[in-house]
Design a protein around this motif. Structure first.
Motif, short mmCIF file in Angstrom:
data_model
loop_
_atom_site.label_atom_id
_atom_site.label_comp_id
_atom_site.label_asym_id
_atom_site.label_seq_id
_atom_site.Cartn_x
_atom_site.Cartn_y
_atom_site.Cartn_z
N CYS A 13 56.18 26.31 78.16
CA CYS A 13 55.75 25.03 77.58
C CYS A 13 57.01 24.21 77.35
O CYS A 13 57.91 24.62 76.61
N ASN A 28 44.12 26.95 73.90
CA ASN A 28 43.46 27.47 75.09
C ASN A 28 43.11 28.94 74.86
O ASN A 28 43.79 29.84 75.30
N PRO A 63 51.41 26.23 79.62
CA PRO A 63 50.01 26.05 79.21
C PRO A 63 49.34 25.02 80.11
O PRO A 63 49.89 23.97 80.37
N ALA A 100 46.99 20.85 76.41
CA ALA A 100 47.79 21.89 77.07
C ALA A 100 48.63 22.59 76.02
O ALA A 100 49.75 22.17 75.71
N CYS A 101 48.08 23.63 75.41
CA CYS A 101 48.80 24.38 74.37
C CYS A 101 48.18 25.75 74.26
O CYS A 101 46.96 25.88 74.19
N HIS A 102 49.03 26.78 74.20
CA HIS A 102 48.52 28.16 74.11
C HIS A 102 47.73 28.41 72.83
O HIS A 102 46.91 29.30 72.77
N GLU A 144 42.50 32.26 77.35
CA GLU A 144 43.57 32.84 78.17
C GLU A 144 43.80 34.31 77.86
O GLU A 144 43.66 34.72 76.72
N CYS A 194 55.15 31.12 74.87
CA CYS A 194 55.41 29.70 75.12
C CYS A 194 56.71 29.49 75.90
O CYS A 194 56.89 28.48 76.57
#
Ligand code: SF4
Ligand code: MG
Length: 324
Positions: free
Chosen positions: A286, A321, A304, A316-318, A324, A299
């Protein structure tokens, strides 16, 4: 309804050399997809160097993107080859600059500056009197008296010059206007006037705006949907209300925390530390991990993906989301 702008996986890369002469690639825009509907105001926000201006300009650099497609009004402008095709299309999309002086030749009177688009595009079919009538019409539209056409740019205030910049952009009756920081160079007291003018003109002329700004406060008041960019990527994209009331990406939270004109009760306060990393050498994984207070181990290595986590709300961020 088919969107008026459809950008698909647009990339705009530049070859660069660093201070030691080493070659590299600057990925100013890296795989960006957005759709914009007719009559909509679509905001693109981010700090300087995030690629937002470059993204706006890809719509004008007809035929010259590194990758992806840009479909405007059903036509793929990235496929244009001849100058003729580009000129024929060119009047559909116009740009309003941050610094109006940049497009106003200081040696020309306002009437010559406003006559230019007509001379370039309609030289044969328009008489002098017809062009003059168009100039008067444009000045009225942007709220300036007809006698301004005898002035030079240096005889006008910043706000008046920006009105001329807008009049010039409107001359050929475009469908889409890219507003790149159109009020950032103006006094705060003048900003609201110019924004109100843009809103009024949008209604009158059924315009679609792509509104580029570093200022989330300005974007908040104006835009229907907003994309937040960081180092060449969109990190969050949502309807205006969802972006402010249900903010998901830590970077968006940080931008809202820093915007003086927004009521921030609902948003967790995040103060950004450190500078934006060089876009020529962005962090792995990221790209925001070097400044993110929530960064985890993954990250640093895993990128992401931009995913729709709620209706029409992409991030768009772990952290968000979950599957995953
Ligand atoms: Fe922060 Fe990780 Fe989300 Fe990036 S992916 S914004 S580093 S939590
Ligand atoms: Mg810029």
């Amino acid at each position: 309804q088919e969107p008026i702008i459809r950008m698909e996986h647009v990339k705009q890369y530049f070859d660069i050399r660093d201070s030691k002469g080493k070659k590299g690639t600057l990925k100013a825009v890296d795989d960006v997809s957005i759709t914009v509907h007719k009559g909509e105001t679509f905001g693109i926000v981010g700090e300087s160097g995030c690629g937002k201006s470059t993204l706006g300009k890809t719509m004008l650099n007809l035929g010259a993107v590194t990758g992806g497609n840009i479909i405007i009004d059903g036509q793929d402008v990235t496929a244009f080859k001849s100058r003729k095709e580009k000129v024929a299309f060119g009047s559909k999309v116009q740009l309003v600059f941050q610094d109006p002086s940049a497009c106003l030749n200081p040696r020309n009177k306002i009437k010559d500056i406003l006559a230019e688009p007509f001379q370039i595009h309609h030289k044969k079919e328009m008489s002098k009197a017809e062009i003059e009538a168009e100039i008067d019409r444009l000045l009225t539209m942007v709220g300036l008296a007809a006698n301004y056409k005898q002035r030079y740019p240096h005889e006008m205030s910043g706000g008046q010059k920006q009105r001329i910049g807008i009049a010039r952009a409107l001359a050929l009756k475009p469908d889409i206007i890219i507003c790149d920081e159109p009020v950032s160079a103006l006094d705060v007291s003048i900003q609201a006037q110019v924004i109100n003018l843009l809103v009024e003109l949008q209604k009158q002329m059924d315009l679609t705006y792509l509104f580029i700004s570093h200022d989330l406060g300005v974007v908040y008041h104006l835009c229907d949907r907003i994309a937040v960019m960081y180092l060449g990527n969109i990190v969050e994209l949502a309807d205006r209300d969802a972006l402010y009331n249900d903010t998901l990406h830590p970077y968006t939270k940080a931008l809202i925390s820093a915007a003086p004109s927004i009521d921030k009760e609902k948003v967790e306060r995040i103060v950004l530390t450190g500078d934006v990393p060089s876009p020529a050498n962005p962090p792995k994984g990221c790209k925001f991990h070097t400044r993110c207070p929530f960064a985890m181990e993954k990250c640093k290595t895993e990128v992401p993906e931009l995913m729709e986590v709620k209706d029409n709300h992409l991030v768009a961020c772990h952290l968000c989301n979950k599957e995953e």
